[in-house]
Design a protein around this motif. Structure first.
Motif, PDB file in Angstrom:
ATOM      1  N   LEU B 157       0.926  -1.068   0.144  1.00 26.82           N
ATOM      2  CA  LEU B 157      -0.188  -0.073   0.135  1.00 26.82           C
ATOM      3  C   LEU B 157       0.767   1.182   0.156  1.00 26.82           C
ATOM      4  CD1 LEU B 157      -2.345  -1.283   2.951  1.00 26.82           C
ATOM      5  CD2 LEU B 157      -2.598  -1.795   0.383  1.00 26.82           C
ATOM      6  N   PHE B 158       1.119   1.635  -1.239  1.00 28.22           N
ATOM      7  CA  PHE B 158       2.015   3.033  -1.138  1.00 28.22           C
ATOM      8  C   PHE B 158       1.520   4.176  -0.475  1.00 28.22           C
ATOM      9  CE2 PHE B 158       3.872   6.663  -3.199  1.00 28.22           C
ATOM     10  CZ  PHE B 158       5.062   6.351  -3.250  1.00 28.22           C
ATOM     11  N   GLU B 159       2.287   4.650   0.507  1.00 27.63           N
ATOM     12  CA  GLU B 159       1.904   5.699   1.324  1.00 27.63           C
ATOM     13  C   GLU B 159       2.528   7.108   0.748  1.00 27.63           C
ATOM     14  OE1 GLU B 159      -0.547   4.386   4.013  1.00 27.63           O
ATOM     15  OE2 GLU B 159       0.719   6.238   4.680  1.00 27.63           O
ATOM     16  N   GLY B 160       3.659   7.143   0.573  1.00 28.50           N
ATOM     17  CA  GLY B 160       4.624   8.476   0.088  1.00 28.50           C
ATOM     18  C   GLY B 160       6.031   8.260   0.312  1.00 28.50           C
ATOM     19  N   PHE B 161       6.517   9.421   0.637  1.00 30.27           N
ATOM     20  CA  PHE B 161       7.901   9.611   0.388  1.00 30.27           C
ATOM     21  C   PHE B 161       8.257  10.168   1.966  1.00 30.27           C
ATOM     22  CE2 PHE B 161       6.803  10.760  -3.876  1.00 30.27           C
ATOM     23  CZ  PHE B 161       7.376   9.611  -4.496  1.00 30.27           C
ATOM     24  N   VAL B 162       9.318   9.438   2.472  1.00 35.97           N
ATOM     25  CA  VAL B 162      10.157   9.632   3.703  1.00 35.97           C
ATOM     26  C   VAL B 162      11.590  10.319   3.645  1.00 35.97           C
ATOM     27  CG1 VAL B 162       8.597   8.027   5.045  1.00 35.97           C
ATOM     28  CG2 VAL B 162      10.905   7.578   4.469  1.00 35.97           C
ATOM     29  N   ARG B 194       4.537  15.280  -9.200  1.00 42.58           N
ATOM     30  CA  ARG B 194       5.023  14.192 -10.268  1.00 42.58           C
ATOM     31  C   ARG B 194       3.980  13.151 -10.298  1.00 42.58           C
ATOM     32  NH1 ARG B 194       9.427  13.656 -13.864  1.00 42.58           N
ATOM     33  NH2 ARG B 194       9.610  11.296 -14.560  1.00 42.58           N
ATOM     34  N   TYR B 195       3.631  12.824  -8.964  1.00 42.84           N
ATOM     35  CA  TYR B 195       3.023  11.374  -8.625  1.00 42.84           C
ATOM     36  C   TYR B 195       1.505  11.488  -8.336  1.00 42.84           C
ATOM     37  CZ  TYR B 195       7.825   9.498  -9.659  1.00 42.84           C
ATOM     38  OH  TYR B 195       8.848   9.124 -10.371  1.00 42.84           O
ATOM     39  N   LYS B 196       1.035  12.688  -7.929  1.00 41.68           N
ATOM     40  CA  LYS B 196      -0.075  12.908  -7.282  1.00 41.68           C
ATOM     41  C   LYS B 196      -1.527  12.600  -8.035  1.00 41.68           C
ATOM     42  CE  LYS B 196      -1.014  17.814  -8.276  1.00 41.68           C
ATOM     43  NZ  LYS B 196      -0.566  19.241  -7.715  1.00 41.68           N
ATOM     44  N   ASN B 201      -3.183  10.531  -2.476  1.00 44.14           N
ATOM     45  CA  ASN B 201      -3.110  10.751  -0.965  1.00 44.14           C
ATOM     46  C   ASN B 201      -1.460  10.542  -0.523  1.00 44.14           C
ATOM     47  OD1 ASN B 201      -5.773  11.257  -0.368  1.00 44.14           O
ATOM     48  ND2 ASN B 201      -6.353   9.128  -0.516  1.00 44.14           N
ATOM     49  N   LEU B 202      -0.907  10.564  -1.614  1.00 41.11           N
ATOM     50  CA  LEU B 202       0.481  10.677  -1.119  1.00 41.11           C
ATOM     51  C   LEU B 202       1.235  11.572  -0.102  1.00 41.11           C
ATOM     52  CD1 LEU B 202       3.068  10.671  -4.178  1.00 41.11           C
ATOM     53  CD2 LEU B 202       3.534  11.792  -1.913  1.00 41.11           C
ATOM     54  N   GLN B 203       1.637  10.709   1.130  1.00 35.16           N
ATOM     55  CA  GLN B 203       2.262  11.492   2.005  1.00 35.16           C
ATOM     56  C   GLN B 203       3.567  12.052   2.170  1.00 35.16           C
ATOM     57  OE1 GLN B 203      -0.024  12.048   5.203  1.00 35.16           O
ATOM     58  NE2 GLN B 203      -1.300  11.856   3.142  1.00 35.16           N
ATOM     59  N   LEU B 204       3.969  12.875   2.583  1.00 35.16           N
ATOM     60  CA  LEU B 204       5.459  13.458   2.761  1.00 35.16           C
ATOM     61  C   LEU B 204       5.794  13.725   4.334  1.00 35.16           C
ATOM     62  CD1 LEU B 204       5.316  16.665   0.436  1.00 35.16           C
ATOM     63  CD2 LEU B 204       5.925  14.137  -0.085  1.00 35.16           C
ATOM     64  N   SER B 205       6.735  13.003   4.550  1.00 31.86           N
ATOM     65  CA  SER B 205       7.316  12.638   6.077  1.00 31.86           C
ATOM     66  C   SER B 205       8.683  13.284   6.158  1.00 31.86           C
ATOM     67  CB  SER B 205       6.991  11.538   6.481  1.00 31.86           C
ATOM     68  OG  SER B 205       7.587  11.068   7.654  1.00 31.86           O
ATOM     69  N   ILE B 206       8.911  13.980   7.130  1.00 34.37           N
ATOM     70  CA  ILE B 206      10.392  14.377   7.819  1.00 34.37           C
ATOM     71  C   ILE B 206      10.866  13.853   9.053  1.00 34.37           C
ATOM     72  CG2 ILE B 206      10.452  16.490   5.827  1.00 34.37           C
ATOM     73  CD1 ILE B 206      10.365  18.165   8.761  1.00 34.37           C
ATOM     74  N   GLY B 207      11.903  13.620   9.035  1.00 32.49           N
ATOM     75  CA  GLY B 207      12.215  12.801  10.576  1.00 32.49           C
ATOM     76  C   GLY B 207      13.386  13.712  11.424  1.00 32.49           C
ATOM     77  N   ASP B 208      14.086  14.667  11.207  1.00 28.11           N
ATOM     78  CA  ASP B 208      15.163  14.849  12.244  1.00 28.11           C
ATOM     79  C   ASP B 208      14.781  15.934  13.042  1.00 28.11           C
ATOM     80  OD1 ASP B 208      14.964  16.660   9.966  1.00 28.11           O
ATOM     81  OD2 ASP B 208      16.445  17.904  11.055  1.00 28.11           O
ATOM     82  N   THR B 209      15.477  15.621  14.438  1.00 34.61           N
ATOM     83  CA  THR B 209      14.971  16.152  15.523  1.00 34.61           C
ATOM     84  C   THR B 209      15.288  17.934  15.538  1.00 34.61           C
ATOM     85  OG1 THR B 209      15.035  14.435  17.265  1.00 34.61           O
ATOM     86  CG2 THR B 209      15.887  16.656  18.114  1.00 34.61           C
ATOM     87  N   PRO B 210      16.672  18.001  14.866  1.00 41.59           N
ATOM     88  CA  PRO B 210      16.960  19.407  14.893  1.00 41.59           C
ATOM     89  C   PRO B 210      16.085  20.129  13.966  1.00 41.59           C
ATOM     90  CG  PRO B 210      19.049  18.161  14.401  1.00 41.59           C
ATOM     91  CD  PRO B 210      17.867  17.280  14.413  1.00 41.59           C
ATOM     92  N   VAL B 221       4.619  19.598   4.814  1.00 45.37           N
ATOM     93  CA  VAL B 221       4.904  18.217   4.820  1.00 45.37           C
ATOM     94  C   VAL B 221       3.617  17.673   5.626  1.00 45.37           C
ATOM     95  CG1 VAL B 221       7.195  18.054   4.671  1.00 45.37           C
ATOM     96  CG2 VAL B 221       6.242  18.555   6.893  1.00 45.37           C
ATOM     97  N   ASP B 222       3.501  16.460   5.499  1.00 45.96           N
ATOM     98  CA  ASP B 222       2.056  15.762   6.426  1.00 45.96           C
ATOM     99  C   ASP B 222       2.552  15.369   7.625  1.00 45.96           C
ATOM    100  OD1 ASP B 222       0.298  16.169   3.892  1.00 45.96           O
ATOM    101  OD2 ASP B 222       1.771  14.807   2.978  1.00 45.96           O
ATOM    102  N   GLU B 223       3.783  14.803   7.634  1.00 43.08           N
ATOM    103  CA  GLU B 223       4.185  14.114   8.988  1.00 43.08           C
ATOM    104  C   GLU B 223       5.521  14.562   9.607  1.00 43.08           C
ATOM    105  OE1 GLU B 223       3.191   9.546   9.244  1.00 43.08           O
ATOM    106  OE2 GLU B 223       5.354   9.790   8.810  1.00 43.08           O
TER     107      GLU B 223
END
Lengths: 372, 372
Positions: B157-162, B194-196, B201-210, B221-223
């Motif tokens: 189930l394709f979610e998006g990009f992290v 490009r892919y929407k 519902n393609l989700q964009l997610s980033i992760g770093d604490t700083p 971003v979504d997440e």
């Protein structure tokens, strides 16, 4: 044996060969071998030392002493400055094994004299040049005072002086290591001369793996306490203590990504597996591990043109020449020799031998068995 | 509470304050918070996140996912490139929780498509500048091919990009971190455009604490998936992600030796407790920990004129000014803020809260409960 996650492999034959070689050298030099068990921290690996006649061992914490005492070792030296907060555990241990402690100052000796419930053997740690801790070999004021204090103590059986020449780890030259060793032995013998009338059986003990591995004639001391030699590692190879072929542990790490555009391979295997010790190589580059190829029941020498250049928590980054890069694909296992086997074993919490057995490591045991 | 050996203290109030602050920020920015649990790796600390409404989490290994699944977490992302050797564990987990996986290449996606027994949510890891791993945001050839492959897959189930912008860890400047963040968001949005049409519902997610700590407006971003913020550490304080007062963990280490002649204090506390991460300070010196003073139910800000300057396996060496030196004696406990809380917690295998509770850490549990 199917490996799916980062796994620490142990070549039992190499470890046993390392164990035997050091035992033979000790015998040849007529010195007692009291091997340090902090590198392997494993009851099963410990058994291999009994096969060459080892009965007395060295550890670096009370917790480690308790673990090996629970596995039948009756004579254990804790070669770390006595932590006076652990008197309860020390008293418990001293009641059931021949416990040797190491003190680095008068205050600690006073606490021991006051609070010990059973006799322990006491050595003083002497600083002959490393400058981490220990009493300076020329600090006669403190030494005289402590020797005065221990004489006649029922619970403090004075053994002698111990040294750990950790500065040999910074050397890569036999002559430099020989000089460090000679300097230590000279200082220790001066101390023996000073106190031998009162303590005629005063023992001299040295501990570092480079000196014990590299120097052929270990004269002038009564005991050696090397530890890392059971596995060795890239650091010891760089120093000259061993050959690549003597390194008895190897990480197996799954390949999870390939980046041909920059010649990088990503491993599942990071600082929570290897630790972050780094090795400065002859060409000036720094590496976190060298890559080997697995063969039937073992691994090759490190390959040229491929090495671990960076680690984050779970990722390892391997830089590879096009030729080396082409040998790997996603889902392969890559073999990596560790920079510092003690820290890698401490993190990996156990071993898989190349013949498929699982061996334990103290850190892999449930906490409740470790805390007194 | 009586501490006798190196112990990792946890200030629950500070950790809960950090947890709440990030949850509030996510709410304010209308982004979903999927916190990374690799820093604490503790079932009990995890419960504190439920109190602010967290239901979905991030981890860095299948083993960690299994642990938190066993503690009632129903939606878990493994934010590490899928290790295809672990398909058996992945299938087991996917059968009982909402499992999100992260792939970094086509080969892995093909294995997943072929071997998954239950549906999983799949995100692609995009490299927007860190250059550790991930698909380059401009590598349309590989991306198009993977997107083609996942479309219509029942089990993927394709979610998006992290993205994980680990290069923010090298910065100490708000503008630099904002620039990195903007660059990532720009690249992610290009990909979404490009892919929407195919994945609305393609989700964009980033992760770093700083980025998540420092940037006020997390738009585009979504997440967010920060993790270290639960405890923070000296590295994050140096980057600017937190104040010293936000650091929620502190080591307590017994003083075992004093060397007044060189202003050095020796701690029982070394690289097997702290790890070997080092911090470059503003004045160019490197430290392995900053020293605090214990107060009732907590600790002070780092003191000036005293710091941990070196670590070996069990020893820590503290350099102290005469004034600081005079405050300590053998048998005291010294408080040390860690350079990298994730690695220290991983080694310490558990926490003692400042109100006396014992909390578990995944690495302190018996091996047999961890291996599938």
């Amino acid at each position: 044996m199917r490996i799916t996650i980062p796994t620490l492999l142990l070549d039992k034959d190499k470890a046993k060969r390392n164990i035997r070689r050091m035992a033979d050298k000790a015998k040849r030099n007529s010195v007692r071998l009291r091997p340090h068990f902090k590198t392997h921290q494993s009851a099963q690996v410990g058994e291999w030392f009994r096969e060459v006649g080892v009965e007395a061992i060295t550890v670096s914490s009370v917790r480690m002493a308790r673990y090996f005492a629970n596995h039948g070792w009756k004579e254990i030296m804790v070669a770390f400055p006595v932590n006076v907060l652990e008197m309860e555990s020390i008293n418990e241990l001293a009641g059931r094994i021949k416990l040797h402690l190491v003190a680095v100052n008068e205050d600690t000796v006073a606490v021991l004299a006051n609070q010990l419930q059973h006799p322990v053997h006491l050595s003083l740690k002497i600083d002959t040049g490393y400058r981490r801790t220990g009493i300076l070999a020329t600090n006669y004021e403190e030494l005289d005072s402590i020797m005065q204090q221990v004489q006649g103590q029922e619970k403090l059986l004075f053994e002698g002086f111990v040294v750990h020449d950790g500065h040999t780890y910074k050397q890569t030259d036999v002559d430099a290591i020989q000089t460090i060793h000679n300097t230590s032995v000279y200082q220790l013998q001066q101390l023996r001369d000073r106190y031998k009338s009162r303590f005629p059986n005063l023992q001299l003990s040295i501990g570092d793996t480079p000196s014990c591995s590299i120097i052929e004639t270990l004269s002038g001391v009564d005991e050696i306490r090397p530890g890392n030699y059971v596995f060795y590692d890239l650091t010891q190879q760089r120093i000259g203590s061993c050959s690549f072929d003597d390194i008895a542990v190897c990480m197996a790490c799954p390949v999870v990504a390939m980046h041909p555009e920059r010649g990088e391979i990503i491993l599942y295997g990071g600082s929570v597996h290897f630790s972050k010790d780094v090795l400065l190589q002859e060409n000036g580059s720094t590496v976190y591990g060298r890559v080997v190829e697995f063969a039937s029941n073992g691994w090759s020498a490190p390959q040229e043109g491929i090495e671990v250049v960076s680690l984050s928590q779970e990722h390892g980054v391997v830089k590879a020449s096009p030729e080396q890069f082409s040998k790997y694909k996603i889902g392969d296992l890559m073999g990596v020799l560790p920079v510092h086997s003690c820290l890698t074993a401490n993190l990996m919490q156990g071993y898989t031998t190349t013949d498929g057995a699982q061996l334990e490591h103290l850190t892999g045991l449930p906490q409740r068995e470790l805390i007194f």
